[in-house]
Scaffold this motif. Structure first.
Motif, PDB file in Angstrom:
ATOM      1  N   UNK A 217       0.852  -1.187   0.000  1.00  0.00           N
ATOM      2  CA  UNK A 217       0.000   0.000   0.000  1.00  0.00           C
ATOM      3  C   UNK A 217       0.889   1.239   0.000  1.00  0.00           C
ATOM      4  N   UNK A 218       0.645   2.148  -0.925  1.00  0.00           N
ATOM      5  CA  UNK A 218       1.420   3.379  -1.056  1.00  0.00           C
ATOM      6  C   UNK A 218       0.482   4.571  -1.023  1.00  0.00           C
ATOM      7  N   UNK A 219       0.848   5.576  -0.233  1.00  0.00           N
ATOM      8  CA  UNK A 219       0.022   6.776  -0.121  1.00  0.00           C
ATOM      9  C   UNK A 219       0.861   8.014  -0.410  1.00  0.00           C
ATOM     10  N   UNK A 220       0.206   9.159  -0.370  1.00  0.00           N
ATOM     11  CA  UNK A 220       0.883  10.442  -0.574  1.00  0.00           C
ATOM     12  C   UNK A 220       0.286  11.461   0.390  1.00  0.00           C
TER      13      UNK A 220
ATOM     14  N   UNK B  29       9.296   5.895  -5.222  1.00  0.00           N
ATOM     15  CA  UNK B  29       7.964   6.466  -5.058  1.00  0.00           C
ATOM     16  C   UNK B  29       8.062   7.935  -4.649  1.00  0.00           C
ATOM     17  N   UNK B  30       8.933   8.228  -3.696  1.00  0.00           N
ATOM     18  CA  UNK B  30       9.119   9.602  -3.233  1.00  0.00           C
ATOM     19  C   UNK B  30       9.632  10.493  -4.362  1.00  0.00           C
TER      20      UNK B  30
ATOM     21  N   UNK C 214       4.491  15.420  -1.353  1.00  0.00           N
ATOM     22  CA  UNK C 214       5.382  14.834  -0.352  1.00  0.00           C
ATOM     23  C   UNK C 214       4.992  13.391  -0.039  1.00  0.00           C
ATOM     24  N   UNK C 215       5.960  12.685   0.554  1.00  0.00           N
ATOM     25  CA  UNK C 215       5.755  11.292   0.965  1.00  0.00           C
ATOM     26  C   UNK C 215       6.614  11.037   2.193  1.00  0.00           C
ATOM     27  N   UNK C 216       5.996  10.458   3.233  1.00  0.00           N
ATOM     28  CA  UNK C 216       6.738  10.111   4.440  1.00  0.00           C
ATOM     29  C   UNK C 216       6.584   8.622   4.679  1.00  0.00           C
ATOM     30  N   UNK C 217       7.627   7.868   4.421  1.00  0.00           N
ATOM     31  CA  UNK C 217       7.565   6.402   4.458  1.00  0.00           C
ATOM     32  C   UNK C 217       7.190   5.875   5.836  1.00  0.00           C
TER      33      UNK C 217
ATOM     34  N   UNK D 294       3.088   6.051   5.019  1.00  0.00           N
ATOM     35  CA  UNK D 294       3.172   6.253   3.580  1.00  0.00           C
ATOM     36  C   UNK D 294       3.369   4.969   2.800  1.00  0.00           C
ATOM     37  N   UNK D 295       3.935   3.952   3.448  1.00  0.00           N
ATOM     38  CA  UNK D 295       4.174   2.668   2.786  1.00  0.00           C
ATOM     39  C   UNK D 295       3.908   1.548   3.772  1.00  0.00           C
TER      40      UNK D 295
END
Length: 464
Positions: A166-169, A269-270, A279-282, A286-287
């Motif tokens: 699952x990947x988000x932003x 991904x970032x 932006x993305x914060x793992x 975020x992942x």
């Protein structure tokens, strides 16, 4: 005032009270949304719902999370709801194909078919919109679910690993849905392109993947994220991958780089999101990557259930997470698009109408489920059908009643979804009684006339 008390938290009440445009007596609540034909306001309804939820929570009830459609163990109950929701949607949608869906005949007459188990209608226009039509979306998702189950079954037989990524932003209020969706697509293209991705696939023995997009809306605006079902020969959560840069003209080779797969995906991904200014914060949700080892699909099934999809069996749960996002529970005060649509007709709030129009426009033409090249062949599924083709597929083949085009509208407005419920639960006789009790005209098929020795023609009473 009779109201259906759905779980709505205090923040929803604040949103309604502070709405820019609010008509105190603007909407006549349809039966499926309120159980009453009296006029009501969203603020009144949400206040009642909030108090009911508070009482439920004291006794260990469901809390403040509601579902896209009424929770029921009987799938037919939710189907009747979807039919009525589609009927209301005709006055709101900007797409003619959705207005015609299930309403406009494409043949000389419409048929009610029944095979002893399932009922269906034949001879009607279908829109095939997996994003915006409650009826077509459910039909398409159910058939996609079977396909995904086929992949999981093939993976289990091949003793390979099944995992869910699952990947988000990061998102905030005011960001446009189109921008977030394009950002997500750009980031995934970044993840799966180039020589490093090919080497990554080779080292993990990555057979293929299925990717689905899920969208919700809340106080922070639109939230777009993706679920990826991955089939691989090695466990991606426990297998390091190596990368050796080309030496070129250097006298000494570059040092070998070692990554865990999650770190490799997160970095790319970032970078993809950053190219779109997102932006993305793992390490803050975020992942997320979970693996069910061969023979242990229960692990992934439990993970899927935690996100709001309860499965009859583990394999069912895995596939449900990929295909049925539109019908899952939205968490933490968020709403799925179909929840927004439900609220449009339940409360008549203009801000919800605007959100729905944005959703329709932004989701148009986008695919809900994307397969990696070769995975369907590997699983023995054959060529993929379009959403429109799946929506057009007929169910039961035995006709039990025909409706002339001018009579079909009356049947539809009387509750075509309810008629399907009746015939599936109680059989053909009950369906004829249902039609007759409402004064609806129908014609018996020729085979039925011969079996009952009833002459041809239209009937207002069942031939028994």
């Amino acid at each position: 005032m009779k109201l259906r008390l759905t779980g709505i938290d205090a923040k929803s009440i604040t949103r309604a009270a502070n709405a820019t445009t609010f008509s105190p007596i603007a909407t006549k609540t349809p039966s499926v949304f309120g159980g009453s034909s009296k006029n009501t306001t969203r603020l009144e309804a949400e206040t009642c719902a909030f108090l009911a939820d508070a009482k439920r929570s004291e006794s260990g009830g469901l809390g403040n999370t509601r579902t896209s459609f009424p929770v029921s163990k009987d799938e037919r109950t939710t189907r009747a709801f979807r039919y009525e929701l589609r009927e209301n949607l005709r006055s709101l949608t900007s797409f003619e194909r959705i207005r015609k869906c299930g309403a406009v005949p494409v043949a000389s007459r419409v048929s009610l078919n029944f095979d002893g188990l399932r009922g269906s209608y034949v001879g009607l226009h279908t829109c095939g919109s997996v994003w915006s039509c409650p009826v077509c979306s459910a039909k398409i998702s159910a058939k996609r679910k079977v396909e995904v189950e086929g992949v999981v079954t093939a993976a289990t037989r091949a003793n390979t690993f099944v995992s869910m990524l699952t990947l988000t932003q990061r998102h905030h209020e005011g960001q446009k849905l189109n921008e977030l969706w394009e950002g997500l697509s750009c980031a995934w293209n970044k993840v799966t392109s180039g020589r490093r991705w090919q080497e990554f696939k080779k080292q993990l023995g990555l057979i293929g993947h299925i990717r689905a997009v899920e969208v919700t809306h809340g106080e922070a605006g639109w939230h777009v994220h993706t679920h990826v079902l991955i089939i691989s020969e090695k466990d991606p959560t426990a297998t390091p991958v190596f990368w050796q840069r080309k030496q070129g003209r250097r006298k000494t080779p570059y040092p070998t780089e070692v990554y865990m797969p999650a770190d490799f995906i997160a970095q790319r991904w970032a970078n993809g999101l950053a190219a779109r200014g997102i932006d993305f914060i793992k390490d803050k949700g975020g992942l997320d990557w979970r693996t069910a080892k061969p023979g242990d699909e229960k692990t992934l099934g439990q993970y899927v259930a935690k996100l709001g999809v309860k499965a009859v069996n583990p394999i069912n749960g895995i596939s449900s997470e990929v295909t049925l996002g539109g019908f899952k529970k939205a968490r933490k005060g968020n709403r799925t698009p179909f929840q927004i649509l439900e609220d449009v007709f339940a409360y008549g709030l203009e801000e919800d109408r605007k959100l729905w129009r944005v959703w329709e426009k932004s989701s148009y033409g986008k695919r809900a489920l994307l397969w990696s090249k070769g995975l369907r062949d590997w699983a023995g599924l054959g060529e993929e059908k379009t959403d429109e083709e799946l929506a057009e597929e007929q169910g039961a083949s035995k006709a039990v009643a025909h409706f002339e085009n001018e009579d079909w509208k009356a049947v539809r407005l009387a509750g075509s979804g309810e008629l399907l419920d009746v015939i599936e639960r109680q059989g053909e006789k009950a369906a004829y009684l249902w039609l007759d009790s409402r004064g609806l005209r129908y014609e018996l098929p020729k085979a039925r006339q011969e079996n009952t020795l009833i002459p041809s023609g239209k009937h207002l009473a069942p031939p028994f």
